[in-house]
Write a protein that holds these residues in place. Structure first.
Motif, PDB file in Angstrom:
ATOM      1  N   GLU A 156      -0.680  31.349  37.774  1.00 19.77           N
ATOM      2  CA  GLU A 156      -0.760  30.025  38.389  1.00 19.77           C
ATOM      3  C   GLU A 156      -2.170  29.789  38.933  1.00 19.77           C
ATOM      4  O   GLU A 156      -2.730  28.704  38.816  1.00 19.77           O
ATOM      5  CB  GLU A 156       0.283  29.892  39.508  1.00 19.77           C
ATOM      6  N   TYR A 162      -4.401  28.851  36.164  1.00 18.53           N
ATOM      7  CA  TYR A 162      -4.118  27.458  35.779  1.00 18.53           C
ATOM      8  C   TYR A 162      -4.866  26.500  36.719  1.00 18.53           C
ATOM      9  O   TYR A 162      -5.553  25.573  36.282  1.00 18.53           O
ATOM     10  CB  TYR A 162      -2.602  27.259  35.828  1.00 18.53           C
ATOM     11  N   GLN A 163      -4.748  26.782  38.009  1.00 15.70           N
ATOM     12  CA  GLN A 163      -5.413  25.920  38.992  1.00 15.70           C
ATOM     13  C   GLN A 163      -6.935  25.959  38.799  1.00 15.70           C
ATOM     14  O   GLN A 163      -7.622  24.937  38.879  1.00 15.70           O
ATOM     15  CB  GLN A 163      -5.034  26.350  40.407  1.00 15.70           C
ATOM     16  N   GLN A 188      -7.926  23.857  35.930  1.00 12.40           N
ATOM     17  CA  GLN A 188      -7.966  22.436  36.276  1.00 12.40           C
ATOM     18  C   GLN A 188      -9.209  22.102  37.097  1.00 12.40           C
ATOM     19  O   GLN A 188      -9.978  21.211  36.762  1.00 12.40           O
ATOM     20  CB  GLN A 188      -6.743  22.065  37.133  1.00 12.40           C
ATOM     21  N   ARG A 233      -8.646  17.407  40.824  1.00 10.15           N
ATOM     22  CA  ARG A 233      -8.422  17.810  39.426  1.00 10.15           C
ATOM     23  C   ARG A 233      -7.246  18.775  39.302  1.00 10.15           C
ATOM     24  O   ARG A 233      -6.726  18.968  38.213  1.00 10.15           O
ATOM     25  CB  ARG A 233      -9.675  18.488  38.861  1.00 10.15           C
ATOM     26  N   ALA A 234      -6.868  19.408  40.410  1.00 10.64           N
ATOM     27  CA  ALA A 234      -5.775  20.389  40.354  1.00 10.64           C
ATOM     28  C   ALA A 234      -4.415  19.757  40.610  1.00 10.64           C
ATOM     29  O   ALA A 234      -3.404  20.453  40.706  1.00 10.64           O
ATOM     30  CB  ALA A 234      -6.036  21.506  41.353  1.00 10.64           C
ATOM     31  N   CYS A 235      -4.371  18.425  40.705  1.00 10.20           N
ATOM     32  CA  CYS A 235      -3.088  17.735  40.926  1.00 10.20           C
ATOM     33  C   CYS A 235      -2.119  18.095  39.804  1.00 10.20           C
ATOM     34  O   CYS A 235      -2.479  18.111  38.634  1.00 10.20           O
ATOM     35  CB  CYS A 235      -3.310  16.221  40.956  1.00 10.20           C
ATOM     36  N   ARG A 285      -1.085  21.331  46.373  1.00 10.28           N
ATOM     37  CA  ARG A 285      -2.396  21.759  45.878  1.00 10.28           C
ATOM     38  C   ARG A 285      -3.487  21.528  46.931  1.00 10.28           C
ATOM     39  O   ARG A 285      -4.666  21.682  46.633  1.00 10.28           O
ATOM     40  CB  ARG A 285      -2.767  21.005  44.598  1.00 10.28           C
TER      41      ARG A 285
END
Ligand SMILES: Cc1cc2nc3c(=O)[nH]c(=O)nc-3n(C[C@H](O)[C@H](O)[C@H](O)COP(=O)(O)OP(=O)(O)OC[C@H]3O[C@@H](n4cnc5c(N)ncnc54)[C@H](O)[C@@H]3O)c2cc1C
Ligand code: SF4
Ligand code: SF4
Ligand code: SF4
Lengths: 351, 111
Positions: free
Chosen positions: A218, A221-222, A225, B37-39, B93
């Motif tokens: 996870e 993944y973050q 992003q 951006r991590a939404c 987040r």
């Protein structure tokens, strides 16, 4: 003495670890591998999720230990089935495996570590694999990364890249209902690696669900992003088609806003799934007690304490022969199967 | 008498075309609030939003559309926000969601 020998079918991560653990316990494993080298799929990968460790580092560690322990390895040798008859470790138990031309390799127990097959992306015709240039699979990307040659077919750098998740998984249309488990994290990892190489590119990832089940996944993944600026869009790509300027147009619904979406990209990467090995059926048919799950993977006796046991005494399972798994999970099962096989040889314990 | 309305009509195209949308402003907003951006579009912000519970305002929908370069109406919608900050308290987040509101207001006034 042959009853103390244990045949390990397949020299991938699971099989190599099973053999190492057997050897450490004073038993006599022999790895039967149909390819010309040990390693299984591991020898094709570049860097491993989630830690970005070089695949080669893990591979050479395992093959080095195999050589050091003096484990017997038979390369270019395919196992056709389990051998039954007299002389097994216990009454009615298998007494080895059958090789090509009916040749028999005697053994007291067998560990099946024959792995998985890669889903053939050509079956999803709508994505144009092997039809359009610049549609690749995650397996192709690993090879391109290994050769340090990630580029479009004309050698230029991609400006826009789209990853497509669940190709050949979770899809009744190709008779693959299961989730392949490792492709989400593989796509995330590769998107980040492509970001390193193409700092200016726009990178998108089309997913149905994001499954980040492992430690650090996870977080990766973050990071993908936030730091690598990968745009994740929830929606299944319905088709890819060529544009007039030689790019590829993809269509999906952005299900988070409930509107159809289209865009053209230079590179499509299909996150191909793990399919049950084609050889499972023949192997299961060769011995009473072996059976397949509906997914085509070999069915372990149960999902808990019997996860490395089959329904047949003396036949054990390790790794992706039974379901999609990570390398770490395969290694753990290899060690566990070795322990169960050793207990079986000693006492006939069937568990 | 008007024509009978069968419920069909010509509406504005609903499809999003990422070849046409200008993603520049979306990028600028994300550069100001990098964790945006991590939404993961979980909708926690919308669920807790007082304005969203009283009006048709859906903060999660607006900022997801903004990330796709769909800016029409975003500024106007944001005027329904009272800047109470509840969304920031729930965001898993850790996104400075009020900062996102302010950035949309600052950068998308012309759409
Ligand atoms: C694109 C992609 C990337 C991946 N990246 C990672 C990663 O970064 N990190 C991670 O943890 N996992 C990763 N995985 C998963 C990883 O590849 C598997 O977990 C691992 O390879 C499974 O090991 P295994 O030993 O079960 O099977 P395999 O690797 O498939 O090895 C099986 C071996 O058995 C041999 N064999 C099969 N049948 C027979 C037979 N009848 N006779 C003799 N030999 C036989 C085969 O030739 C093969 O060498 C990835 C998977 C994919 C698809
Ligand atoms: S791991 Fe992800 S990409 Fe792979 S089948 Fe499961 S949901 Fe799809
Ligand atoms: S609560 Fe946070 S992560 Fe969830 S949709 Fe709102 S901004 Fe995105
Ligand atoms: S700050 Fe605005 S968007 Fe967030 S909960 Fe309050 S009213 Fe809703």
């Amino acid at each position: 003495m042959s009853s103390k020998r244990i045949v390990v079918i397949g020299g991938g991560p699971a099989g190599m670890q099973a053999a190492l653990s057997l050897a450490a316990g004073g038993l006599k494993p022999v790895i039967v591998e149909r390819a010309g080298e040990l390693g299984g799929k591991l020898k094709e990968w570049h860097r491993l999720f989630p830690s970005m460790t070089e695949a080669n580092e893990v591979l050479t560690r395992l093959t080095g230990e195999i050589a050091e322990a003096g484990v017997e390895v038979m390369l270019h040798t395919e196992v056709e089935g389990i051998a039954l008859g007299e002389g097994g470790a216990h009454d009615g138990a298998p007494n080895g495996v059958v090789l090509a031309e009916g040749k028999k390799l005697p053994a007291g127990a067998v560990i099946v570590a024959s792995g998985f097959d890669i889903f053939d992306a050509r079956q999803k015709e709508e994505y144009g694999y092997h039809v359009y240039d610049n549609v690749f699979t995650t397996v192709d990307i690993e090879r391109m990364l290994n050769g340090d040659k990630v580029a479009l077919s004309d050698g230029t750098a991609p400006r826009r890249i789209a990853f497509v998740h669940c190709v050949g998984s979770r899809d009744e249309k190709v008779n693959q209902r299961h989730c392949s488990k490792v492709c989400c994290i593989t796509a995330v990892k590769q998107a980040m690696e492509l970001r390193e190489r193409f700092p200016e590119a726009e990178i998108y990832s089309f997913y149905m669900d994001i499954r980040m089940f492992g430690p650090g996944y996870e977080e990766l993944y973050q990071q993908a992003q936030q730091e690598s600026h990968i745009n994740f869009i929830r929606g299944r790509v319905s088709e890819a088609s060529p544009t007039i300027d030689g790019r590829i147009q993809i269509k999906a619904e952005d299900t988070l806003v409930g509107r159809p979406l289209k865009m053209s990209v230079d590179m499509v990467v299909l996150a191909v799934g793990m399919k049950a090995a084609a050889g499972n059926e023949k192997l299961a048919a060769s011995c009473d007690g072996l059976s397949l799950a509906p997914s085509g993977f070999l069915a372990p006796r149960d999902m808990f304490t019997g996860c490395v046991s089959s329904g047949a005494a003396g036949v054990f399972y390790a790794g992706t022969a039974t379901a999609p798994k990570t390398i770490g999970e395969c290694i753990a099962e290899g060690a566990m199967a070795a322990q169960r096989a050793a207990e079986y040889l000693k006492s006939g314990a069937k568990r | 008498m008007g024509a009978v309305n069968f419920g069909y009509g010509i509406s504005a195209a609903r499809g999003m075309d990422l070849d046409r949308n200008d993603l520049g402003p979306a990028r600028e907003i994300a550069d100001e609030v990098p964790e945006f951006r991590a939404c993961i579009a979980c909708g926690g912000c919308t669920a807790t939003c007082t304005a969203g519970n009283l009006t048709s305002f859906n903060f999660r929908m607006v900022h997801t559309l903004v990330r796709r370069g769909e800016y029409a109406g975003a500024y106007r919608e944001m005027n329904k926000c009272m800047l109470c900050g509840k969304c920031r308290l729930v965001c898993p987040r850790g996104i400075n969601t009020r900062g996102v509101v302010m950035q949309i207001k600052r950068k998308l006034g012309d759409y």
